[in-house]
Scaffold this motif. Structure first.
Motif, PDB file in Angstrom:
ATOM      1  N   PRO A 128      61.468 100.192  34.232  1.00 31.39           N
ATOM      2  CA  PRO A 128      62.587 100.930  33.658  1.00 31.39           C
ATOM      3  C   PRO A 128      62.195 102.292  33.086  1.00 31.39           C
ATOM      4  O   PRO A 128      62.985 103.236  33.151  1.00 31.39           O
ATOM      5  N   ALA A 129      60.995 102.420  32.561  1.00 30.01           N
ATOM      6  CA  ALA A 129      60.571 103.719  32.018  1.00 30.01           C
ATOM      7  C   ALA A 129      60.493 104.752  33.139  1.00 30.01           C
ATOM      8  O   ALA A 129      60.912 105.905  32.951  1.00 30.01           O
ATOM      9  N   ALA A 130      59.990 104.358  34.308  1.00 23.80           N
ATOM     10  CA  ALA A 130      59.929 105.286  35.447  1.00 23.80           C
ATOM     11  C   ALA A 130      61.338 105.632  35.922  1.00 23.80           C
ATOM     12  O   ALA A 130      61.615 106.791  36.278  1.00 23.80           O
ATOM     13  N   GLY A 131      62.231 104.653  35.928  1.00 23.38           N
ATOM     14  CA  GLY A 131      63.621 104.920  36.301  1.00 23.38           C
ATOM     15  C   GLY A 131      64.278 105.907  35.356  1.00 23.38           C
ATOM     16  O   GLY A 131      64.971 106.837  35.787  1.00 23.38           O
ATOM     17  N   LEU A 132      64.052 105.722  34.066  1.00 20.47           N
ATOM     18  CA  LEU A 132      64.601 106.639  33.069  1.00 20.47           C
ATOM     19  C   LEU A 132      64.037 108.036  33.252  1.00 20.47           C
ATOM     20  O   LEU A 132      64.772 109.021  33.175  1.00 20.47           O
ATOM     21  N   GLU A 133      62.750 108.134  33.526  1.00 25.78           N
ATOM     22  CA  GLU A 133      62.127 109.449  33.728  1.00 25.78           C
ATOM     23  C   GLU A 133      62.719 110.171  34.930  1.00 25.78           C
ATOM     24  O   GLU A 133      62.933 111.377  34.895  1.00 25.78           O
ATOM     25  N   SER A 134      62.991 109.453  36.000  1.00 26.08           N
ATOM     26  CA  SER A 134      63.556 110.107  37.189  1.00 26.08           C
ATOM     27  C   SER A 134      64.956 110.638  36.910  1.00 26.08           C
ATOM     28  O   SER A 134      65.322 111.710  37.382  1.00 26.08           O
ATOM     29  N   VAL A 135      65.720 109.914  36.120  1.00 25.43           N
ATOM     30  CA  VAL A 135      67.052 110.392  35.739  1.00 25.43           C
ATOM     31  C   VAL A 135      66.924 111.592  34.805  1.00 25.43           C
ATOM     32  O   VAL A 135      67.644 112.582  34.951  1.00 25.43           O
ATOM     33  N   ALA A 136      65.996 111.528  33.882  1.00 23.77           N
ATOM     34  CA  ALA A 136      65.807 112.637  32.933  1.00 23.77           C
ATOM     35  C   ALA A 136      65.398 113.922  33.653  1.00 23.77           C
ATOM     36  O   ALA A 136      65.850 115.012  33.302  1.00 23.77           O
ATOM     37  N   LYS A 137      64.576 113.802  34.688  1.00 23.58           N
ATOM     38  CA  LYS A 137      64.150 114.979  35.445  1.00 23.58           C
ATOM     39  C   LYS A 137      65.324 115.642  36.156  1.00 23.58           C
ATOM     40  O   LYS A 137      65.350 116.859  36.312  1.00 23.58           O
ATOM     41  N   ALA A 138      66.268 114.844  36.600  1.00 23.75           N
ATOM     42  CA  ALA A 138      67.421 115.372  37.331  1.00 23.75           C
ATOM     43  C   ALA A 138      68.548 115.826  36.403  1.00 23.75           C
ATOM     44  O   ALA A 138      69.487 116.482  36.851  1.00 23.75           O
ATOM     45  N   ALA A 139      68.455 115.493  35.122  1.00 27.42           N
ATOM     46  CA  ALA A 139      69.543 115.754  34.179  1.00 27.42           C
ATOM     47  C   ALA A 139      69.531 117.197  33.681  1.00 27.42           C
ATOM     48  O   ALA A 139      68.554 117.925  33.834  1.00 27.42           O
ATOM     49  N   PRO A 172      72.496  91.302  52.203  1.00 31.01           N
ATOM     50  CA  PRO A 172      72.163  89.888  51.991  1.00 31.01           C
ATOM     51  C   PRO A 172      71.533  89.652  50.610  1.00 31.01           C
ATOM     52  O   PRO A 172      70.917  90.556  50.036  1.00 31.01           O
ATOM     53  N   LEU A 173      71.693  88.457  50.118  1.00 28.66           N
ATOM     54  CA  LEU A 173      71.194  88.091  48.791  1.00 28.66           C
ATOM     55  C   LEU A 173      69.710  88.423  48.620  1.00 28.66           C
ATOM     56  O   LEU A 173      69.305  88.896  47.556  1.00 28.66           O
ATOM     57  N   GLU A 174      68.911  88.224  49.660  1.00 24.10           N
ATOM     58  CA  GLU A 174      67.473  88.513  49.539  1.00 24.10           C
ATOM     59  C   GLU A 174      67.229  89.978  49.173  1.00 24.10           C
ATOM     60  O   GLU A 174      66.245  90.301  48.517  1.00 24.10           O
ATOM     61  N   GLN A 175      68.095  90.860  49.632  1.00 23.39           N
ATOM     62  CA  GLN A 175      67.940  92.285  49.359  1.00 23.39           C
ATOM     63  C   GLN A 175      68.531  92.687  48.005  1.00 23.39           C
ATOM     64  O   GLN A 175      68.344  93.811  47.558  1.00 23.39           O
ATOM     65  N   ARG A 176      69.235  91.750  47.355  1.00 25.18           N
ATOM     66  CA  ARG A 176      69.852  92.040  46.058  1.00 25.18           C
ATOM     67  C   ARG A 176      69.271  91.198  44.935  1.00 25.18           C
ATOM     68  O   ARG A 176      69.751  91.211  43.811  1.00 25.18           O
ATOM     69  N   ALA A 177      68.218  90.471  45.238  1.00 25.14           N
ATOM     70  CA  ALA A 177      67.632  89.569  44.249  1.00 25.14           C
ATOM     71  C   ALA A 177      66.946  90.359  43.135  1.00 25.14           C
ATOM     72  O   ALA A 177      66.460  91.469  43.349  1.00 25.14           O
ATOM     73  N   LEU A 178      66.939  89.762  41.958  1.00 22.99           N
ATOM     74  CA  LEU A 178      66.165  90.343  40.863  1.00 22.99           C
ATOM     75  C   LEU A 178      64.690  90.301  41.228  1.00 22.99           C
ATOM     76  O   LEU A 178      64.225  89.318  41.817  1.00 22.99           O
ATOM     77  N   PRO A 179      63.948  91.325  40.884  1.00 26.00           N
ATOM     78  CA  PRO A 179      62.496  91.228  41.065  1.00 26.00           C
ATOM     79  C   PRO A 179      61.957  90.082  40.195  1.00 26.00           C
ATOM     80  O   PRO A 179      62.503  89.799  39.134  1.00 26.00           O
ATOM     81  N   PRO A 180      60.911  89.422  40.641  1.00 24.47           N
ATOM     82  CA  PRO A 180      60.338  88.335  39.822  1.00 24.47           C
ATOM     83  C   PRO A 180      59.983  88.846  38.420  1.00 24.47           C
ATOM     84  O   PRO A 180      59.585  89.999  38.248  1.00 24.47           O
ATOM     85  N   ALA A 181      60.146  87.998  37.443  1.00 24.31           N
ATOM     86  CA  ALA A 181      59.883  88.375  36.046  1.00 24.31           C
ATOM     87  C   ALA A 181      58.480  88.954  35.878  1.00 24.31           C
ATOM     88  O   ALA A 181      58.281  89.893  35.106  1.00 24.31           O
ATOM     89  N   ALA A 182      57.523  88.428  36.616  1.00 21.79           N
ATOM     90  CA  ALA A 182      56.144  88.922  36.502  1.00 21.79           C
ATOM     91  C   ALA A 182      55.998  90.370  36.982  1.00 21.79           C
ATOM     92  O   ALA A 182      55.054  91.044  36.605  1.00 21.79           O
ATOM     93  N   ASP A 183      56.952  90.827  37.796  1.00 16.99           N
ATOM     94  CA  ASP A 183      56.917  92.186  38.334  1.00 16.99           C
ATOM     95  C   ASP A 183      57.695  93.191  37.472  1.00 16.99           C
ATOM     96  O   ASP A 183      57.733  94.372  37.804  1.00 16.99           O
ATOM     97  N   ARG A 184      58.346  92.705  36.424  1.00 14.51           N
ATOM     98  CA  ARG A 184      59.206  93.577  35.606  1.00 14.51           C
ATOM     99  C   ARG A 184      58.477  94.009  34.348  1.00 14.51           C
ATOM    100  O   ARG A 184      58.052  93.181  33.549  1.00 14.51           O
ATOM    101  N   LYS A 185      58.371  95.315  34.171  1.00 12.16           N
ATOM    102  CA  LYS A 185      57.766  95.869  32.962  1.00 12.16           C
ATOM    103  C   LYS A 185      58.833  96.038  31.894  1.00 12.16           C
ATOM    104  O   LYS A 185      59.992  96.282  32.203  1.00 12.16           O
ATOM    105  N   PRO A 186      58.462  95.963  30.632  1.00 17.50           N
ATOM    106  CA  PRO A 186      59.432  96.251  29.558  1.00 17.50           C
ATOM    107  C   PRO A 186      59.686  97.765  29.478  1.00 17.50           C
ATOM    108  O   PRO A 186      58.869  98.576  29.890  1.00 17.50           O
ATOM    109  N   LEU A 187      60.829  98.113  28.957  1.00  8.23           N
ATOM    110  CA  LEU A 187      61.160  99.511  28.723  1.00  8.23           C
ATOM    111  C   LEU A 187      60.456  99.942  27.440  1.00  8.23           C
ATOM    112  O   LEU A 187      60.704  99.406  26.371  1.00  8.23           O
ATOM    113  N   THR A 188      59.554 100.897  27.575  1.00  4.08           N
ATOM    114  CA  THR A 188      58.806 101.355  26.393  1.00  4.08           C
ATOM    115  C   THR A 188      59.143 102.797  26.067  1.00  4.08           C
ATOM    116  O   THR A 188      59.681 103.520  26.828  1.00  4.08           O
TER     117      THR A 188
END
Length: 110
Positions: free
Chosen positions: A15-26, A94-110
């Motif tokens: 999520p931090a990388a996602g936020l940064e990409s939005v901030a760069k475009a803002a 298809p559901l496989e393409q919309r699945a949540l990433p596994p919890a182990a692959d998700r970083k916290p928003l810092t």
């Protein structure tokens, strides 16, 4: 839709990388701290839940949707439409393409 869900999955993974990409475009009117808080709320209350684990991103639980439609229709004193008139899953990848990433692959928003 596939690109949208891929971007959302990438944001859920980092999520931090996602936020940064939005901030760069803002523009200068964006308040990054406010957007960070909004993203945290979305992560906690919209995207990462047992229901989304089951139905995938963008999916719905038909039983829950039917109950919601009946509640709204009752308040408006109208007949509730059938679920298939409210939501059409055929537009989604298809559901496989919309699945949540596994919890182990998700970083916290810092």
């Amino acid at each position: 839709m596939r690109a949208y869900f891929k971007g959302l999955q990438d944001t859920l993974k980092d999520p931090a990388a996602g936020l940064e990409s939005v901030a760069k475009a803002a523009d200068s009117l964006m308040d990054k701290n406010a957007e960070k808080r909004r993203l945290q709320i979305a992560l906690e209350r919209l995207y990462i839940s047992p229901e989304v684990e089951k139905v995938g991103l963008g999916g719905v639980d038909p039983t829950r949707l039917e109950a919601t439609a009946k509640q709204v229709a009752g308040a408006l004193k109208i007949e509730a439409p059938p679920v298939n008139k409210i939501f059409d899953e055929s537009y989604l990848p298809p559901l496989e393409q919309r699945a949540l990433p596994p919890a182990a692959d998700r970083k916290p928003l810092t």
